[in-house]
Design an enzyme around this catalytic site. Sequence first.
Site, PDB file in Angstrom:
ATOM      1  N   ASP A 279       0.429  -1.571   0.179  1.00 54.60           N
ATOM      2  CA  ASP A 279       0.466  -0.033   0.122  1.00 54.60           C
ATOM      3  C   ASP A 279       1.142   1.025  -0.312  1.00 54.60           C
ATOM      4  O   ASP A 279       2.154   0.566  -0.754  1.00 54.60           O
ATOM      5  CB  ASP A 279      -0.926   0.096   1.309  1.00 54.60           C
ATOM      6  CG  ASP A 279      -1.743   0.726   0.712  1.00 54.60           C
ATOM      7  OD1 ASP A 279      -2.295   1.829   0.721  1.00 54.60           O
ATOM      8  OD2 ASP A 279      -3.584  -0.061   1.071  1.00 54.60           O
ATOM      9  N   HIS A 313       1.139   1.611  -3.477  1.00 56.15           N
ATOM     10  CA  HIS A 313       0.303   2.674  -4.504  1.00 56.15           C
ATOM     11  C   HIS A 313       0.823   4.263  -4.085  1.00 56.15           C
ATOM     12  O   HIS A 313      -0.068   4.615  -5.002  1.00 56.15           O
ATOM     13  CB  HIS A 313      -1.172   2.708  -3.169  1.00 56.15           C
ATOM     14  CG  HIS A 313      -1.614   1.467  -2.713  1.00 56.15           C
ATOM     15  ND1 HIS A 313      -2.841   0.744  -2.443  1.00 56.15           N
ATOM     16  CD2 HIS A 313      -1.031   0.000  -3.870  1.00 56.15           C
ATOM     17  CE1 HIS A 313      -3.388  -0.288  -2.708  1.00 56.15           C
ATOM     18  NE2 HIS A 313      -1.783  -1.174  -3.194  1.00 56.15           N
TER      19      HIS A 313
END
Length: 483
Positions: A279, A313
Amino acid sequence: MTEQQIAGSEPATGSMKEVRIPVFPDSAWVVTDFGAKGDGITDNTKAFQDAIEACSAGGGGTVVIPAGIWLTGPIRLRSKIRLHAEQGALVTFSRSFDDYPLIRSNYEGLDAVRAMPPIYGENLTDIAVTGGGVFDGSGDAWRCVKKHKMTERQWNERISQGGVVDGGGLWWPTREASEGRRATEALQANGLMDIALYEPYKVYLRPVLVGLTGCSGVLLDGPTFQNSGSWCLHPRLCEHVTIRRVTVRNPWHSVNGDGLDLDSCRYANIHDCFFDVGDDAICLKSGKNEQGRRTGVPTEYVTIRNCIVYHGHGGFTVGSEMSGGIRHIEVSDCMFIGTDNGLRFKSTRGRGGIVENIRISNVRMKDIEKSGIVFDMYYEIQDDYAAPAPVTEGTPCFRDITITDTCCLGARQGIFLRGLPERALQRLKFERVTVSSEEGLACIDAEDVLFRDVKIIARTGPAYREHNSRGIRFVDASEAAVR
């Protein structure tokens, strides 16, 4: 590592504040003297904690974990303790959910009940985790898995282990975990924080690997932190935080597998670190919505430099939980390779908070999946262009942010700026920025944005598009800037 190498302070840069580094007494306690065995089988929870308590009772110092494979439950830090994992030490945390008591905590910007972090400290002064060892959170025992992120073989191997597959293509380790989100969110919505009510859903309440709250004088120097159940490193409401020379690893498909979430912290220095995560990699936060605004503690006076990010991310991310504010940030000399986004700023209506006075320089990015640079106030909103809403305390504000001497080779979108129609992005400055991407530059609900010596090469899509923006200026741009 000698005492001299960890004492003193990190130098301030520019307008930033000096970050104090904790100093520890010379005394050392070795975990093997308390019965610990590095055979990968023996449960060392008590031995580790006994060593920490003895060190604390002796006035502080260093607790040494020698080379070996050390199985343990959660480790509770104490003030004036340096936990030092020597080169060749692998600390692997228990896969038994019963070893992790539930505690009152904060997660994704809201008060929450969560499983105790494998490395845990609250309201402590002068703590450190150092050395060349590895801390493995056994997070794969806790995490759900999304089918679309797995190969067919990986998916079949996972479901063969048991657990539950729901209709949304998610594998969960237990049925209680699959039911946990709906049940725990209902408890939170009703203000119910009785830990006993959450016990049936413990497997859903995945722990961060390193959870530090309200601590002053924090040093993470040298280790590898990997395989966290949720976020990996989460300092919250901490001051004088130094994170250097660490490696943070999570599988690229790990749900909520953030690297570092610096949350309502001040006076922090992060440098010479490696991130390869599932992430956001390096993320600044400060609480969510009304709770975050009520706490009202910004993340401020933070320097980030000389870091490399692989999967993630976002390489460097602000938000989306930024309701307490984020300001006085410097990011320099970082490299992002293969991340979903490079420099990522995100928020949405309801957050409120002000993000301001951020300077970013000398960032190199390559093979970015989505946007090289993105400011997006439509986080979790599906509309492309929403109608204006009333300006309230829940309207976020992003302003006075400068990005210089930065390049991105390969992205779907070069630069994407999207504010809200009721509050535009304000006073952004881009100088000596070069981007090569499929689509170029988009300005939506932005005002007073300067592009000086900016080159944007769009391979297939439009080089520039604009909607409801004012004061967008291009100065000394090459002919390629609008190609």
